[in-house]
Enzyme design. Structure first.
Site, PDB file in Angstrom:
ATOM      1  N   CYS A 170       0.733  -1.058  -0.082  1.00  0.00           N
ATOM      2  CA  CYS A 170       0.123   0.049  -0.104  1.00  0.00           C
ATOM      3  C   CYS A 170       0.794   1.455   0.025  1.00  0.00           C
ATOM      4  O   CYS A 170       1.315   1.825   1.014  1.00  0.00           O
ATOM      5  CB  CYS A 170      -0.755  -0.111   1.262  1.00  0.00           C
ATOM      6  SG  CYS A 170      -1.831   1.500   1.371  1.00  0.00           S
ATOM      7  N   CYS A 221      -0.302   3.994   2.033  1.00  0.00           N
ATOM      8  CA  CYS A 221      -0.190   3.943   3.446  1.00  0.00           C
ATOM      9  C   CYS A 221       1.387   4.024   4.058  1.00  0.00           C
ATOM     10  O   CYS A 221       1.642   4.701   5.027  1.00  0.00           O
ATOM     11  CB  CYS A 221      -0.548   2.572   4.027  1.00  0.00           C
ATOM     12  SG  CYS A 221      -2.061   1.764   3.198  1.00  0.00           S
ATOM     13  N   ASP A 222       2.178   3.647   3.195  1.00  0.00           N
ATOM     14  CA  ASP A 222       3.379   3.482   3.597  1.00  0.00           C
ATOM     15  C   ASP A 222       4.577   4.490   2.828  1.00  0.00           C
ATOM     16  O   ASP A 222       5.701   4.716   3.224  1.00  0.00           O
ATOM     17  CB  ASP A 222       3.921   2.076   3.646  1.00  0.00           C
ATOM     18  CG  ASP A 222       3.286   1.273   4.506  1.00  0.00           C
ATOM     19  OD1 ASP A 222       2.880   1.917   5.522  1.00  0.00           O
ATOM     20  OD2 ASP A 222       3.015   0.068   4.227  1.00  0.00           O
TER      21      ASP A 222
END
Ligand code: NDP
Length: 313
Positions: free
Chosen positions: A135, A138-139
């Protein structure tokens, strides 16, 4: 052994727990089964920095524990167990848990999520949370000015490569075929982006690094006469080779699209079966964020409450 409940929630990610918060506060006494991965996909990421309300960030596991606490505080009954089969052909709906216990429910909220696909390399688990991610939204933030690789040639891979190019110093896009599968407009954006280097006809053999990912072993034209093995130095390795919605047990019971995502009435969590609602990634191939999943969990609980009132009224 049968048990009768008003509202059953299957799955325990942000969608399931938010549905449980709303359903319990609406006096529906919801029962929630946590499924195979209690807390859902977020428990596999490290820090969550984009969920509103946590200015300092929070770990995925803590966020899910907070949501669970909030749901059970208002009376939601969160249980461990996996839904193994369902029968939505009559009312109440029937859901079998762990192959043995049947729950009869007037309303069912499905929030079983989706699972990112991985290549199946042992190094993906070895470096999970240490440079391997599925992701970028997300990261990606953890890779500012660093070098990353994205695997895949579809729209998700292109979108993630473009997103990461806004943060990282350099992005490799590792594509197994000689061409991208993504839409033309996404292909153009990737190919014009100076920070992205596309490695066509290339597969990943493994990852290396002492304290997290430091590089990847790649092969170009594997098995062909011009086969070439080489390494790239990277700090992050992002998988973008598709997701699989967790809907196997619902096939034949509710409408699914060709990939397996639950079809909902646009803009609502309603499925084609009255009283069965879908929330979160299980019905969302596009956004796949904790906050959008939570929002749709709220919608599902509100619709379940309306459905049950009409049933009783
Ligand atoms: P796709 O199935 O479209 O693409 C998956 C990609 O991963 C393909 O390039 C495929 O390669 C590659 N792949 C699969 N398995 C492997 C493997 N084992 N090793 C290496 N590569 C592999 O998935 P997406 O998640 O990209 O998209 C899903 C759907 O969502 C699509 O319909 C897409 O259009 C849509 N979408 C739309 C967006 C938008 O409109 N903004 C954004 C994101 C998704 P190969 O081509 O060789 O099969």
């Amino acid at each position: 052994m049968n048990e009768r409940v008003k509202c059953l929630i299957i799955g325990s990610g942000p969608a399931g727990y938010t549905a449980a918060i709303y359903a319990s506060r609406a006096n529906l006494s919801p029962v929630l089964y946590e499924g195979i991965q209690p807390g859902g996909q977020l428990t596999t990421t490290t820090e969550v920095e984009n969920f509103p309300g946590y200015p300092e960030g929070i770990t995925g596991t803590e966020l899910m524990e907070d949501l669970k606490k909030q749901a059970t505080k208002y009376g939601a009954d969160a249980r461990s167990g996996i839904a193994t089969s369902v029968d939505f052909s009559s009312n109440p709906k029937k859901v079998v848990i762990d192959g043995e216990k049947t729950i009869e429910a007037d309303a069912v909220i499905i929030s079983t999520g989706a699972s990112a696909k991985y290549l199946g390399l042992p190094d993906e688990s070895k470096y999970a949370g240490m440079g391997v991610s599925a992701c970028a939204t997300c990261d990606g933030f953890f890779y500012r000015k660093k070098t990353v690789a994205v695997v895949g040639g579809g729209d998700t891979a292109c979108e993630e490569a473009i997103y990461l190019s806004g943060l990282a110093g350099k992005v490799y896009l590792i594509v197994r075929k000689p061409s991208l599968r993504a839409s033309k407009v996404m292909q153009d954006r990737v190919l014009k982006n100076e920070k992205i280097e596309v490695l066509f006809e290339t597969n990943t053999l493994g990852l290396f690094g002492d304290n997290g990912v430091e590089g990847a072993h790649l092969v170009k034209r594997a098995g062909e006469s011009g086969e070439e093995k080489f390494d790239i130095a990277i700090d992050g390795f992002f998988l973008a080779i598709g997701h699989k919605p967790n809907t196997d047990i619902f096939a034949g019971q509710i409408d699914l699209d060709e990939v397996g995502y639950i079809k909902t009435v646009p803009g609502t969590p309603k499925t084609n079966v009255a009283g069965v609602f879908a929330a979160g990634d299980v019905a969302d191939p596009h956004y796949r964020q904790a906050i959008t999943a939570a929002g749709s969990g709220c919608q599902a609980a509100i619709e379940a409450e309306r459905y049950l009132s009409a049933l009783e009224g």
